[in-house]
Each structure stands twice: as C-alpha cells, then as structure tokens.
Design an enzyme around this catalytic site. Structure first.
Site, PDB file in Angstrom:
ATOM      1  CE1 TYR A  13      -2.703   2.890   0.557  1.00 46.75           C
ATOM      2  CE2 TYR A  13      -2.623   2.719   3.006  1.00 46.75           C
ATOM      3  CZ  TYR A  13      -3.190   3.402   1.915  1.00 46.75           C
ATOM      4  OH  TYR A  13      -3.856   4.550   2.322  1.00 46.75           O
ATOM      5  CG  LEU A  35       4.481 -10.501  -5.352  1.00 40.94           C
ATOM      6  CD1 LEU A  35       4.450 -11.300  -6.977  1.00 40.94           C
ATOM      7  CD2 LEU A  35       3.929  -9.210  -5.320  1.00 40.94           C
ATOM      8  CG  PHE A  83       8.078   0.976   2.227  1.00 40.45           C
ATOM      9  CD1 PHE A  83       6.986   1.777   2.954  1.00 40.45           C
ATOM     10  CD2 PHE A  83       7.898   1.007   0.953  1.00 40.45           C
ATOM     11  CE1 PHE A  83       6.881   2.917   2.490  1.00 40.45           C
ATOM     12  CE2 PHE A  83       8.525   2.601   0.708  1.00 40.45           C
ATOM     13  CZ  PHE A  83       7.483   3.376   1.538  1.00 40.45           C
ATOM     14  CB  SER A 127       3.686   2.119  13.433  1.00 36.51           C
ATOM     15  OG  SER A 127       2.883   2.282  13.641  1.00 36.51           O
ATOM     16  CE1 TYR A 152       2.360  -3.286  12.208  1.00 38.38           C
ATOM     17  CE2 TYR A 152       1.813  -2.428  13.451  1.00 38.38           C
ATOM     18  CZ  TYR A 152       2.221  -1.867  12.790  1.00 38.38           C
ATOM     19  OH  TYR A 152       2.403  -1.110  11.690  1.00 38.38           O
ATOM     20  CE  LYS A 156       6.046  -1.768  11.444  1.00 41.57           C
ATOM     21  NZ  LYS A 156       7.395  -1.637  10.216  1.00 41.57           N
ATOM     22  CG  ASN A 182      -4.440   5.703  12.560  1.00 43.57           C
ATOM     23  OD1 ASN A 182      -3.921   6.835  13.114  1.00 43.57           O
ATOM     24  ND2 ASN A 182      -5.064   5.355  12.874  1.00 43.57           N
ATOM     25  CG  ASN A 202      -5.547  -0.606   9.633  1.00 41.48           C
ATOM     26  OD1 ASN A 202      -5.070  -0.829   9.166  1.00 41.48           O
ATOM     27  ND2 ASN A 202      -5.585   0.077  11.261  1.00 41.48           N
ATOM     28  NE  ARG A 234      -6.476   5.330  17.187  1.00 47.14           N
ATOM     29  CZ  ARG A 234      -6.265   5.587  18.006  1.00 47.14           C
ATOM     30  NH1 ARG A 234      -6.512   6.674  18.699  1.00 47.14           N
ATOM     31  NH2 ARG A 234      -7.077   4.225  18.500  1.00 47.14           N
ATOM     32  N   PRO A 299      -9.508  -4.075  23.101  1.00 43.79           N
ATOM     33  CG  PRO A 299      -9.768  -6.145  23.218  1.00 43.79           C
ATOM     34  CD  PRO A 299     -10.561  -5.450  22.331  1.00 43.79           C
ATOM     35  N   GLY A 300      -6.395  -2.548  23.667  1.00 42.88           N
ATOM     36  CA  GLY A 300      -5.694  -2.092  23.000  1.00 42.88           C
ATOM     37  C   GLY A 300      -5.660  -0.518  22.804  1.00 42.88           C
TER      38      GLY A 300
END
Ligand code: WQD
Length: 343
Positions: A13, A35, A83, A127, A152, A156, A182, A202, A234, A299-300
């Site tokens: 993306y 891929l 990326f 991030s 995840y 980072k 975001n 998302n 956000r 959560p989180g």
C-alpha cells in the site's frame, strides 16, 4: 536518471505510492517483494501511472542468502526504503512468532546485506504505535516509546532499538525512521490503493467496504472514551503525502544533511478526528448513509493520538497538503472502481 533505490515491499500500500513518487522524480527503482500480501498486477498499475516499469525481484527477506544475492545484484543502489512487513494487529496477537520472525529477520537481513554491499542509507517504516498510550498531545518525537499492546506494534519498537544499536556501532550507515500515524486514501488515478486481505482491521477500509455492501455494518469500538464525542481520536494522513515524505527523507540522506546517524520523524497532519467524525465525513463525501452500531471497546485502543508536525516541517521540509475530504474521496473512489479487479 538519478540514483538507484531499493524499495522492499514496493508492491504494498504505502510502498507502491512511494515508488510512483520516486519514479516521477527520476529515481531508478528496484522493488523487492515476496507478494505475500500484494499482487504482481501492481507492477502493471505502476507502469500505467508512471510510464516506467520498475525492476522487480520476488524475494523472501527472511532468507539471508536470498537477500544477500539480490542486494549484490543491485549493489550500485544508493539507498533502501524498507516497507516490507506484516501489519495486521489482530493477526499478530494470534500468531506472534510469525510477526517477530518476518518483521525482525527481514530487517536484520536487510541491514546485514546493506553492510556487506556498502549501501549506506536506509529509510525505515515505523509507526506511531511505538508511543503506546502517550500522556501528552500533540505527540513529539522525544516522547517515550512504550511496549505496544500488540506483537505487530512491538516489532516496530524493537526494530527502532535495533536501528539505534546498529547506527551507534558504525559510522557509515545513516537511517531515517518514519513514524506513520494513520495512513488512508489512495492514488488520484484510482489505480492503486489499500487492499486489505480478509476482514479489515482498520477503520477506513472497513467504512468503504461497508458502504460498498461487502460488510453489513461498521462496529464502532466504544463511545465512552474521554474525548469530545466519546470515540477515539486519530491523525489520519493521505498515503500520497506519506509517499512525498519518503522522497524528502531520501533526499536528506543522499545529500548527507542528516545531523545524526539515526533520525526519527512523525508523519501525520497534526489534526485529530474521532471515529464518529470520520463516519460523518464519509457520509458527506459519498452522499450515502453508513450502517453502524456502537459496541464494546477494542482491547489495546488508546483514546487519542495526533502528531506534532514541527520536526518534519522544520527539518525534513515536509508537511501534509491533502485534507480529510481528499483522503476519504480517494479511498471511496478506489473502493468503488478498481479494488475488485485485483486478484
Ligand atoms: C482507528 C479507530 C478504532 C475499526 C492501527 C495500528 C497502527 C497502524 C494503523 C498499521 C480506533 C476504530 C476501527 C472498526 C472502529 N498500523 N475502529 N471500528 O488502531 O489507530 O492503528 O492501524 O499498519 O499501528 O495499531 O487504527 O484504523 O484500526 O482504528 O471503531 O471496525 O477506529 O477503535 O479508534 P489504529 P484503526
């Protein structure tokens, strides 16, 4: 033609939008992508938008041998933009080892292959999740990093620690780590955009898929946060603005203007929008009502995140130029017109 740049995850993306920006600025791009979460048709789309087909190498960066071989082939590259990573928060909670293995082995292999082939500049996709639940808004780059609530996010944070140790250990390599808030939106051509596999985590792809009839309704995760309307805030940023920030970071590294071997920048607009504001803005842009329901908190999730943009403005000479309407309109156009054609 300017310098050769290796872009890992260049079919993804943010990667694909950045590749187009680089090609428009005459860089020679080599995409390395396995891929696993993108399509080779993206190469056709990049060619159709930019008029140039980038070199493409299908490589799994978890293998050092394969990484070393492709970096050796392209050892005349001047920089790497890394990326390539898994990015689904929920999947990382289910399968943490897959995330640590993929995101950290690939970074270690890229760094080692850069060192062996003297490719001395790196831009890393970080991030805002490294800030955890920050106590002060807007968030400045010197705010403490915290353990993330997901594997995840933790990859980072650990990656930035690896980069700190690595850049401290030797003087040749310089790194810029970009902390994305975001990212949403899509290319103005309508030909590339976000293509989440399965059910989106998302907010923005969930909204557009609901409006397109792919999902029945959007669940709004909590309206009892200490924010203006109770839903979390956000800092949404247009993916093409992000792509342009990578160009600025690249130019800074290539000009040797960086003042330390590891620099960190927030990439956001500095504006915060709540989930309900996003729904209203989408309804206004698309002209259709969105089916949604308030449910329990996820959560989180933290109540509020938005960036201080001062450092990026002053040092990178970059600021976001696209507004929320541009972001939503381009996401919606992408959803309606073309995403269904990609396999
Ligand atoms: C935004 C808001 C949700 C979906 C995550 C990662 C981060 C980065 C971007 C990516 C929150 C609410 C969402 C839904 C909802 N990583 N929401 N219903 O959580 O800020 O950041 O994605 O690669 O590291 O943590 O973004 O888009 O998931 O959520 O109500 O179906 O929308 O609760 O308040 P988030 P998001």
């Amino acid at each position: 033609m300017k310098d050769k740049i290796i872009v890992t995850g260049g079919c993804g993306y943010i990667g694909s939008h950045t590749v187009i920006t680089l090609i428009h600025h005459n860089y020679e791009v080599v995409i390395i992508d396995d891929l696993s979460n993108s399509s080779p048709q993206i190469l056709d789309r990049i060619e159709s938008i930019s008029g140039v087909r980038p070199h493409f190498e299908q490589v799994d960066l978890k293998s050092f041998e394969a990484t070393q071989a492709v970096f050796k082939t392209h050892k005349d590259a001047k920089a790497v933009i890394h990326f390539a990573a898994h990015k689904a928060v929920a999947e990382s909670i289910q399968n943490p080892l897959m995330y640590y293995q993929n995101n950290l082995f690939s970074l270690l292999n890229v760094l080692k292959a850069q060192q062996e082939n003297s490719i001395n500049h790196l831009i890393f996709s970080s991030s805002a999740t490294v800030y955890g639940n920050p106590s002060k808004m807007p968030i400045t780059e010197d705010a403490p990093t915290q353990r993330s609530s997901s594997p995840y996010g933790n990859t980072k944070k650990i990656a930035e620690e690896i980069l700190e140790d690595f850049t401290n250990s030797q003087s040749e390599i310089s790194v810029i780590s970009l902390r994305y808030f975001n990212p949403i939106g899509a290319h103005a051509s309508g030909q590339i955009g976000e293509f989440p596999s399965g059910i989106p985590n998302n907010l923005m792809p969930y909204i557009t898929q609901t409006a397109a009839g792919i999902r029945e309704k959007l669940m709004v995760f909590g309206n009892d946060y200490p924010t203006k309307d109770g839903t979390p805030i956000r800092d949404y940023i247009h993916v093409v603005d992000l792509a342009e920030a990578h160009l600025k970071a690249l130019e800074r590294l290539l000009d040797a203007s960086a003042t330390s071997s590891l620099e960190v920048f927030n990439l956001g607009t500095g504006n915060g929008f709540s989930v309900l504001e996003m729904i209203k803005a989408f309804e206004a842009v698309s002209g259709r009502p969105l089916n949604y329901e308030i449910t329990d908190r996820r959560p989180g999730d933290v109540p509020e995140m938005f960036a201080s943009t001062t450092l990026a403005k002053n040092v990178l000479k970059w600021e976001a130029s696209r507004n929320l309407k541009d972001m939503i309109q381009s996401s919606w156009t992408w959803e309606q017109n073309l995403r269904s054609e990609l396999k």
